[in-house]
Design an enzyme around this catalytic site. Structure first.
Site, short mmCIF file in Angstrom:
data_model
loop_
_atom_site.label_atom_id
_atom_site.label_comp_id
_atom_site.label_asym_id
_atom_site.label_seq_id
_atom_site.Cartn_x
_atom_site.Cartn_y
_atom_site.Cartn_z
N CYS A 119 -17.00 -35.03 -51.44
CA CYS A 119 -18.25 -35.42 -51.79
C CYS A 119 -18.12 -36.27 -52.93
O CYS A 119 -19.04 -37.40 -52.88
CB CYS A 119 -19.12 -34.15 -52.02
N CYS A 228 -14.69 -35.63 -61.21
CA CYS A 228 -15.14 -35.94 -60.04
C CYS A 228 -14.25 -37.02 -59.30
O CYS A 228 -14.55 -37.20 -58.13
CB CYS A 228 -16.42 -36.46 -60.28
#
Length: 244
Positions: A119, A228
């Site tokens: 994601c 991330c």
């Protein structure tokens, strides 16, 4: 620029500005031909307003790249608009993941529940790499005290595999330096900070932090994940296990 030359450039810049303040490093980097064309990448998160303010003072037409993952808190989107207007930033670029790629890979927006790395790659890493193609480097708000492989962070470093520089003007700052700067310049705070969010990312993957926890403990809580994918150490995604 060949990797060896880029590493020499980063080393030269670090030596040149080694004893400069954060504001001086930023101001000089934005005008130093050796640093090239730079953009500021900002999440408009808990501490972002410090660097955004410095840029507005040094050169307010500096390109500012804001990644809208379309999974952000509503408070972040409002804060981004308010801060941009207040500081008079003239080149804020709001970028998104490719619509066709999102429709193919995450049509029901549940990818974050199954594979957070995938994601982040879809909604952050890939769009950012596209947005940074025209630039020689980018400015980050990373600091040594954040840990997670950042303890030896320098003002200038080479981003592995991209041929770009990363500029970290706040590398040597302490938490109290951030708070003092915000107070002295009367900068608006992200509204979620007062609600227990010292580090703010996407809504599904960010939770409040309890007293005594690491400031990034609310990011991907329960997973062995602290980045991330935008920032790497030695070419590898950082995995320190603060939430393990």
């Amino acid at each position: 620029m060949p990797l060896n030359d880029l590493e020499k450039t980063a080393a030269s810049l670090n030596e040149r500005y080694r004893h400069h303040s954060a504001t001086s490093v930023l101001a000089h980097a934005l005008r130093d031909p050796d640093a090239g064309e730079l953009a500021l990448v900002s999440s408009f998160g808990a501490e972002s307003v410090v660097l955004l303010h410095m840029v507005s003072v040094a050169r307010r037409d500096t390109p500012v790249i804001f990644l809208d993952t379309e999974l952000l808190f509503a408070e972040t989107l409002v804060y981004q608009q308010e801060v941009s207007e207040r500081l008079g930033l003239t080149d804020v670029r709001v970028i998104h993941a490719d619509r066709a790629e999102v429709a193919r890979i995450d049509p029901d927006q549940t990818l974050n529940q199954r594979d957070t790395d995938a994601c982040c790659n879809l909604r952050k890493t890939v769009p950012l790499q596209r947005a940074l193609k025209p630039f020689d480097g980018w400015i980050t708000g990373r600091k040594r005290f954040h840990g997670n492989g950042r303890e030896a962070l320098e003002f200038f470093e080479v981003e592995p595999g991209t041929g770009r520089l990363k500029v970290n003007p706040l590398a040597h700052w302490r938490p109290e330096d951030v708070q003092t700067y915000m107070e002295e310049n009367r900068l608006p705070r992200h509204p979620l900070v007062a609600k227990g969010y010292p580090s703010i990312g996407c809504m599904p993957c960010t939770s409040p932090v309890k007293e005594g926890e690491d400031i990034r403990a609310g990011r991907w809580r329960g997973e062995d994940k602290s980045e991330c994918g935008i920032h790497f150490v030695d070419g590898k995604l950082v995995r320190t296990g603060v939430n393990a």
